[in-house]
Design an enzyme around this catalytic site. Sequence first.
Site, short mmCIF file in Angstrom:
data_model
loop_
_atom_site.label_atom_id
_atom_site.label_comp_id
_atom_site.label_asym_id
_atom_site.label_seq_id
_atom_site.Cartn_x
_atom_site.Cartn_y
_atom_site.Cartn_z
N SER A 1 0.81 -1.21 0.00
CA SER A 1 0.00 0.00 0.00
C SER A 1 0.84 1.27 0.00
CB SER A 1 -0.92 0.01 1.22
OG SER A 1 -0.13 -0.08 2.39
N LYS B 1 3.42 10.13 2.72
CA LYS B 1 3.41 11.07 1.60
C LYS B 1 4.13 12.35 1.99
CE LYS B 1 -0.41 9.48 -1.14
NZ LYS B 1 -0.90 8.42 -0.23
#
Lengths: 221, 221
Positions: B130, B169
Amino acid sequence: MAKSKLSARQENMLDFITNFISQHSYPPTIREIGKACQITSTSVVNYNLNKLENEGYINRMMRVSRGIQLDKNKASRLVQIPLVGRIFASEPVHFPEAAVSYAPDETINLTQDLVGDEKEIFALEVRGDSMIDAMINDGDYVIMKQQVQVNNGDLAAIWLINSEETTLKYFYLENDMVRLQPANPTMDAIYLDPSTIRIQGKVILVFRQISSQKTTPIKSN
Amino acid sequence: MAKSKLSARQENMLDFITNFISQHSYPPTIREIGKACQITSTSVVNYNLNKLENEGYINRMMRVSRGIQLDKNKASRLVQIPLVGRIFASEPVHFPEAAVSYAPDETINLTQDLVGDEKEIFALEVRGDSMIDAMINDGDYVIMKQQVQVNNGDLAAIWLINSEETTLKYFYLENDMVRLQPANPTMDAIYLDPSTIRIQGKVILVFRQISSQKTTPIKSN
DNA sequence: ATAATATCAGAACAAGTGTTCCGTGTCAAT
DNA sequence: ATTGACACGGAACACTTGTTCTGATATTAT
């Protein structure tokens, strides 16, 4: 404070200190400097170290062993380059006779980090627009080293025997032909037989003084 | 010769020596080290300097004042980073309770020049694909620092409250909205309200062990 | 030539500096 | 309890090292 010419001994010392630090990563002592530079007296080393400090080449820490710092901004020495003449497209570069001491009317002062360790380098003022294909304008100064041979990729001063002119171009020897590549990428290279050229020197540096007094003229072409 | 954990005192000394050299450009004396590290005896400094030399962190020149060289290859210290767990997309990052001493079953050993001076950093093993949009694969290790705030541009571990997943991120706060930029440039950023996320930490380093034993699997997507 | 300045050499001094020795305390293993 | 390894502090020593003093020599200016 101001930079001036160092004595041979001071130059020698500064050389040794620089090398010593790069080798040992700590500075030398006064006696180590003396031994390396053939100075028998510590006071003389001390004397010249103070000179080097006053000239701004080093910093000294009083009463600290090995308390020498190379002033990184000033450590690169002043190189006095004789301005020996002008460079025209219409005639070969005129270097002064080697091994003849002469008193140059003018010197160009640059720092060693710019011009490297080369000896016997000369400054020439460019006259005329004919070097425009080397990205060199009228009034620019060229620092050159006189040599009859250059390596591939060097920016060389070349006397073209047939057309009787001096040009500055990047030099490449390819398959017994010489390719002369202008610095200006929009211009094409020229190919010549080696017998038709004479290498006069290698360009080390080019600089242009943009004085605020005169506005930079706009070239007509 | 082999690297081992340094004592607090030795670590302190090595820190001081490193900083001293970068400030003065020459190494400190034994007594300067002692004064800075609250060591009253020169012999103790000498004792620990020898330890540092045996461990390969420094080189010493016998009978030379300030004769300390930082071994550049080894000077960057070993940092032992506890491997505290695994990071799943499906649950928040689980850091161990602060101020609770624990014995990690496993530690990741890296050098300080890689991870910097940050304290309280943890290693986490990535599970699942993921994190692929952060260019992080299954089995990679992530070195993170737990913090509830990050700077713009940091690669952050973020818990998305609504979708109940953890993502890695690049974090940018823009006009009261959070832009989360994937490391993979082909993927688009997502914009979220700050109230819907929880910053969990900053990624300091990611590494991937390519073992010769198992061939790197080709991802199916 | 004369004086002034710069550069140098030698020697001695004081402070800086690495080394070594001795003794103490701590901690773990026996 | 005893041993041994380890870390530490204090002190003294010997060598290193920057500084200073005196005087000589060279260079330059007047």
